[in-house]
Scaffold this motif. Structure first.
Motif, PDB file in Angstrom:
ATOM      1  N   ASN A 265      43.056  24.273  16.981  1.00 39.48           N
ATOM      2  CA  ASN A 265      43.279  23.226  17.981  1.00 39.48           C
ATOM      3  C   ASN A 265      43.969  23.863  19.174  1.00 39.48           C
TER       4      ASN A 265
ATOM      5  N   THR B 122      38.729  15.983  19.779  1.00 42.14           N
ATOM      6  CA  THR B 122      40.071  15.898  20.360  1.00 42.14           C
ATOM      7  C   THR B 122      41.054  15.393  19.320  1.00 42.14           C
TER       8      THR B 122
ATOM      9  N   LEU C 293      44.810  13.779  18.815  1.00 37.80           N
ATOM     10  CA  LEU C 293      45.847  13.037  19.528  1.00 37.80           C
ATOM     11  C   LEU C 293      47.167  13.156  18.771  1.00 37.80           C
ATOM     12  N   GLN C 294      48.212  13.496  19.484  1.00 40.67           N
ATOM     13  CA  GLN C 294      49.545  13.612  18.897  1.00 40.67           C
ATOM     14  C   GLN C 294      50.332  12.343  19.193  1.00 40.67           C
TER      15      GLN C 294
ATOM     16  N   ASP D 190      49.222  13.312  13.718  1.00 43.26           N
ATOM     17  CA  ASP D 190      48.130  13.851  14.526  1.00 43.26           C
ATOM     18  C   ASP D 190      46.810  13.330  13.962  1.00 43.26           C
TER      19      ASP D 190
ATOM     20  N   ALA E 279      40.686  11.637  17.740  1.00 39.52           N
ATOM     21  CA  ALA E 279      40.422  10.547  18.686  1.00 39.52           C
ATOM     22  C   ALA E 279      39.213   9.727  18.262  1.00 39.52           C
TER      23      ALA E 279
ATOM     24  N   GLY F 143      44.392   5.725  17.383  1.00 31.59           N
ATOM     25  CA  GLY F 143      45.422   5.908  18.401  1.00 31.59           C
ATOM     26  C   GLY F 143      46.072   4.611  18.850  1.00 31.59           C
TER      27      GLY F 143
ATOM     28  N   ARG G 106      51.550   8.088  22.108  1.00 27.61           N
ATOM     29  CA  ARG G 106      50.783   9.313  22.289  1.00 27.61           C
ATOM     30  C   ARG G 106      51.531  10.216  23.260  1.00 27.61           C
TER      31      ARG G 106
ATOM     32  N   SER H  30      47.733  15.961  23.429  1.00 28.20           N
ATOM     33  CA  SER H  30      46.422  16.098  22.805  1.00 28.20           C
ATOM     34  C   SER H  30      46.057  17.564  22.735  1.00 28.20           C
TER      35      SER H  30
ATOM     36  N   GLN I 199      48.659  20.680  13.501  1.00 25.76           N
ATOM     37  CA  GLN I 199      47.557  21.163  14.312  1.00 25.76           C
ATOM     38  C   GLN I 199      47.165  22.605  13.993  1.00 25.76           C
TER      39      GLN I 199
END
Length: 342
Positions: free
Chosen positions: A166, A185, A187-188, A294, A297, A302, A312, A315, A339
């Protein structure tokens, strides 16, 4: 293995050189960073000149690149230095997080004068797949090819496996040049969990050691990779819940200490609804804790995490070099262990 001989130049004042019959005994400014102790020295000097002289270090046995940056295997002694690098990047790793990553994976470091100036790690999943992460080069050493050298060494160490990672925005160009392609993608989401979360689904229960084999098998179905050792280590480090369907394990989620608080992940399930139930089961025990999750997407979790107060905050681009692993079509990974581990 040592490189072929390289020339490293140090400058001395001519008057100082005239005072000795042995130029190798001279001490130059920062000479410990210029000429290694095992160097054979040759002096080019014109006694009739008032100019400074150049003393060349040749035929040394140490791999010297960019002020003696040496590529080597990550060892326990490097971990405090690796921690400092991640702190420089603003990453919230603890020393315990580095220790865990090193325990379950392999790494390389770039070292200069005993200081860690770059790291890269990988985790192998059977003979076919690996993930890569924790790739850092200190700011003062960036831009000189050090990141490429470090990452190329890491790729070589994966021995031809398909590699997942990632990427931050900064790393995209390097990874694309090495043949990685983007496929999704990540997303964090993170923050203090101030919302009271409850979970009353009877199909979810705390896992026991007797469930480990079934959890490992489900993880392989969800990821398409045999991550037996990684799942066992994550389960040992955290709390595990499973969801049962028709008397069988049909999903699991792990919560463990990480970074600023806790991370919920991996979370694998057969539907997004079951994934939410598993995540809620873990969040119900983490009220007022800092939590990170994490997620991909494409799975649409999300907005739901935002509604729980987990904002969020970043990313990453999911990339692969080679063939991306394929799940069995029903089981799916919804939340990552982190990640790096994928």
């Amino acid at each position: 293995m040592p490189d072929s001989p390289r020339l490293i130049c140090a400058i001395w004042d001519a008057e100082e050189l005239l005072k000795t019959n042995n130029p190798a005994e001279l001490k130059a400014q920062n000479s410990s960073e210029i000429c290694p102790p095992d160097a054979t020295l040759r002096c080019d000097f014109n006694p009739g000149s008032n100019d400074s002289v150049a003393l060349m270090a040749i035929e040394h046995g140490t791999d010297i690149v960019s002020n003696q940056m040496e590529l080597m295997k990550l060892e326990p002694r490097h971990l405090p230095g690796a921690l400092k690098l991640s702190q420089e990047m603003g990453w919230p790793y603890r020393l315990e997080d580095w220790e865990f990553a090193a325990m379950v994976g392999n790494g390389l470091v770039l070292e200069r004068a005993g200081h860690v100036i770059g790291t890269a790690m990988s985790w192998s999943y059977g003979p076919t797949y690996a993930s890569a992460g924790m790739i850092i080069v200190t700011g003062s050493a960036q831009g000189g090819g050090n990141g490429s050298r470090l990452f190329d060494g890491l790729l070589a160490a994966t021995q031809g496996r398909h590699v997942l990672l990632n990427s931050t925005e900064e790393g995209l160009a390097l990874y694309k040049r090495r043949g990685f392609t983007a496929w999704g993608t990540v997303l964090q989401h993170q923050g203090p969990l101030t919302v009271a979360v409850t979970q009353t689904t009877p199909d979810i229960r705390q896992a026991t050691v007797l469930d480990l084999a079934a959890i490992q098998a489900f993880d392989e179905r969800a990821t398409g990779m045999p991550r037996t050792a990684m799942v066992a280590a994550l389960a040992d480090a955290g709390k595990v819940v499973v969801i049962e369907r028709a008397g069988r394990v049909a999903g699991y989620a792990i919560a463990r200490k990480f970074g600023r608080g806790y991370v919920v992940g991996p979370c694998a399930a057969e539907s997004v609804e079951d994934a939410r139930l598993l995540i809620l089961a873990q969040l119900s025990k983490l009220r007022d804790q800092f939590v990170r999750i994490d997620v991909y997407a494409e799975d649409g979790l999300g907005d739901w995490l935002e509604s729980l107060g987990l904002k969020r905050t970043g990313s990453a681009t999911a990339m692969v070099k080679g063939q991306r692993p394929v799940s069995d079509g029903l089981a799916h990974m919804y939340a990552l262990a982190n990640q790096s581990f994928i």
